[in-house]
Design an enzyme around this catalytic site. Structure first.
Site, PDB file in Angstrom:
ATOM      1  NE  ARG A  38      29.619 -59.511  34.684  1.00 17.57           N
ATOM      2  CZ  ARG A  38      30.614 -60.012  33.990  1.00 17.57           C
ATOM      3  NH1 ARG A  38      31.296 -61.019  34.492  1.00 17.57           N
ATOM      4  NH2 ARG A  38      30.919 -59.527  32.819  1.00 17.57           N
ATOM      5  CE  LYS A 201      45.823 -54.607  23.199  1.00 12.81           C
ATOM      6  NZ  LYS A 201      45.442 -55.421  24.356  1.00 12.81           N
ATOM      7  N   GLY A 353      33.231 -53.413  29.689  1.00  8.55           N
ATOM      8  CA  GLY A 353      33.489 -53.364  31.127  1.00  8.55           C
ATOM      9  C   GLY A 353      33.930 -51.989  31.598  1.00  8.55           C
ATOM     10  N   GLY A 377      33.161 -59.167  25.523  1.00  6.78           N
ATOM     11  CA  GLY A 377      33.569 -59.823  24.275  1.00  6.78           C
ATOM     12  C   GLY A 377      32.416 -60.486  23.542  1.00  6.78           C
TER      13      GLY A 377
HETATM   14  P1  ADP Z   1      35.728 -51.482  27.295  1.00  2.60           P
HETATM   15  O1  ADP Z   1      36.201 -52.343  28.437  1.00  2.60           O
HETATM   16  O2  ADP Z   1      34.649 -50.553  27.699  1.00  2.60           O
HETATM   17  O3  ADP Z   1      35.406 -52.287  26.057  1.00  2.60           O
HETATM   18  P2  ADP Z   1      38.413 -50.963  26.441  1.00  2.60           P
HETATM   19  O4  ADP Z   1      38.866 -52.084  27.304  1.00  2.60           O
HETATM   20  O5  ADP Z   1      38.499 -51.107  24.988  1.00  2.60           O
HETATM   21  O6  ADP Z   1      36.935 -50.525  26.864  1.00  2.60           O
HETATM   22  O7  ADP Z   1      39.267 -49.659  26.783  1.00  2.60           O
HETATM   23  C1  ADP Z   1      39.289 -49.109  28.040  1.00  2.60           C
HETATM   24  C2  ADP Z   1      40.646 -48.586  28.394  1.00  2.60           C
HETATM   25  O8  ADP Z   1      41.142 -47.717  27.396  1.00  2.60           O
HETATM   26  C3  ADP Z   1      40.598 -47.810  29.677  1.00  2.60           C
HETATM   27  O9  ADP Z   1      41.402 -48.447  30.634  1.00  2.60           O
HETATM   28  C4  ADP Z   1      41.151 -46.448  29.286  1.00  2.60           C
HETATM   29  O10 ADP Z   1      41.994 -45.892  30.260  1.00  2.60           O
HETATM   30  C5  ADP Z   1      41.929 -46.746  28.045  1.00  2.60           C
HETATM   31  N1  ADP Z   1      42.136 -45.565  27.213  1.00  2.60           N
HETATM   32  C6  ADP Z   1      41.223 -44.879  26.510  1.00  2.60           C
HETATM   33  N2  ADP Z   1      41.791 -43.825  25.898  1.00  2.60           N
HETATM   34  C7  ADP Z   1      43.100 -43.843  26.227  1.00  2.60           C
HETATM   35  C8  ADP Z   1      44.226 -43.028  25.879  1.00  2.60           C
HETATM   36  N3  ADP Z   1      44.109 -41.959  25.096  1.00  2.60           N
HETATM   37  N4  ADP Z   1      45.423 -43.383  26.383  1.00  2.60           N
HETATM   38  C9  ADP Z   1      45.554 -44.461  27.158  1.00  2.60           C
HETATM   39  N5  ADP Z   1      44.540 -45.258  27.525  1.00  2.60           N
HETATM   40  C10 ADP Z   1      43.324 -44.965  27.055  1.00  2.60           C
HETATM   41 MG    MG Z   2      38.082 -53.278  28.857  1.00  2.92          MG
END
Ligand code: ADP
Ligand code: MG
Length: 397
Positions: A38, A201, A353, A377
């Site tokens: 960053r 989520k 992230g 976000g």
């Molecule tokens: P980002 O930060 O890129 O937006 P998210 O925060 O939505 O992504 O999701 C990332 C998390 O989702 C990671 O920590 C990953 O381990 C978890 N994850 C993805 N698929 C699974 C799964 N099948 N079971 C448990 N955790 C999962």
């Molecule tokens: Mg995340």
């Protein structure tokens, strides 16, 4: 279109004091900056302004000190790292962000010098968008530059209240790039447009997902998100995570859109702690087994869809629990396919992230992606169609 720092003549900046809102909310370990991505992203803007004789006052938050002076989240180590990254610029540090000391330090700046302020969130007024606090910040400078896209969805003093009190409110280079790419993905992506979505989520991403699924020509679903979709199709997912509130929505999306692709095989285990008992399952997942990654055949399909000639790829959300080696293959495959897609001419945008850190795990470099969105976000809200206070406040051209 938003006005950016490049819209003004070089001489405009000479001797002007510019308040730059940056996002230096970086991970610290034992008082040292652990990842300076960053900070490095802001360097083009800092170089642009200082080389034109501007005097910079940098403001940022770090962590959640909740209005108290918590030295474990002081920005001092960040100022030190910044000085090392900019050896031929003077980076001053004062340990405050408002008040007489800050005013004096800003006044004493020479052309081309930088002043890093202490953590804005040491004052609770920052998050309250307090008027007096905003005025104190605004009094430090004549021009405001927003280089903190990731903080722009918050109506905080440094993002909204303070700039509102200044006449010149401009986009920094990185923020401008972020806006250009996200707007393109949101409104007019080059086609075919492939959306890859996974992660934890649906709740956090629902507005962005609604919009993007409608726009996309192909949607590849993985991560926890996939099990909600599979459940909506009536396919058994065992003990895998399902967001019950969104099953109906997923069902609707599937009925309307035959472009949605779901995993057909999975890596499953009884629990996170039993990665050694990984099994490959095709189709239904039975009992209490949980899926932690997409299987090899799904990975294969997703890889070839992403890397066949496409116009745009947008990726948010890992395909599995990629932090655990046994469950990282699906995510790494997608990351590599995205690098290949870019090589073959596609515009590739990766956000989130965890998704960005997965790129690192796959050894996909920053230059192998058209744009890495660090907005988190804020990016999702922007793509979802929301107006962000910190963007709204930037002057229009
Ligand atoms: P980002 O930060 O890129 O937006 P998210 O925060 O939505 O992504 O999701 C990332 C998390 O989702 C990671 O920590 C990953 O381990 C978890 N994850 C993805 N698929 C699974 C799964 N099948 N079971 C448990 N955790 C999962
Ligand atoms: Mg995340």
């Amino acid at each position: 279109m938003k006005a950016s720092i490049t819209d003004f003549p070089d001489k405009f900046y000479r001797g002007k004091t510019v308040l730059v809102r940056v996002d230096y909310n970086v991970p610290l370990r034992e008082g040292k900056v652990e990842d300076d991505y960053r900070i490095r992203s802001s360097l083009p803007t800092l170089n642009y302004l200082t080389s034109r004789g501007a005097r910079l006052v940098l403001a940022s938050h770090l962590g959640r000190p909740e209005g108290k002076r918590d030295m474990s989240v002081s920005l001092r180590p960040v100022a030190e790292r910044l000085q090392r990254l900019l050896p031929d610029r003077k980076v001053n540090w004062i340990g405050e962000c408002i008040g007489q000391e800050a005013e004096k330090a800003a006044r004493d700046l020479k052309n081309g010098e930088i002043l890093m302020l202490e953590n804005l969130r040491f004052h609770e007024e920052e998050e309250k968008n307090d008027e007096r606090f905003s005025r104190s910040l605004a009094s430090l400078a004549e021009v405001f530059v927003n280089e903190a896209f990731s903080a722009s969805h918050r109506k905080h003093a440094s993002v909204y209240g303070a700039p509102a009190m200044l006449q010149y409110r401009l986009a920094g280079l990185q923020l401008q790039k972020e806006l250009t790419y996200l707007t393109k993905v949101r409104d007019e992506p080059d086609r075919p447009f492939v959306l890859v979505v996974g992660g934890a989520k649906i709740r956090d991403k629902i507005d962005a997902l609604r919009r993007l699924i409608e726009k996309a020509d192909r949607v590849l679903v993985g991560g926890c998100v996939a099990y909600t979709f599979l459940a909506a199709k009536g396919i058994s997912v065992g003990g895998s995570p399902v967001e019950n509130d969104f099953v109906a929505w997923a069902g609707e999306a599937l009925r309307k859109e035959d472009k949605v692709m779901l995993p057909e095989d999975h890596l499953v285990a009884p629990s996170i702690d039993s990665a050694s008992q990984v099994r490959l399952v095709r189709g239904e997942i039975l009992g209490e087994l949980k899926a932690f990654d997409i299987g090899p055949s799904t990975s294969q399909t997703y890889m070839s869809t992403v890397s066949s000639p496409v116009g745009t790829v947008f990726w948010n959300g890992p395909m599995g629990l990629f932090e655990v080696r046994e469950f990282s293959h699906g995510t790494i495959s997608v990351a590599l396919a995205i690098a290949l897609a870019r090589f073959r001419g596609a515009t590739t945008v990766v956000g989130g992230g965890d998704t960005v850190s997965a790129l690192g795990k796959a050894n996909v470099g920053e230059s192998e992606v058209s744009h890495i969105s660090t907005g988190g976000g804020a990016s999702l809200e922007y793509i979802g169609g929301k107006t962000l206070p910190g963007i709204e406040i930037v002057n229009n051209k």
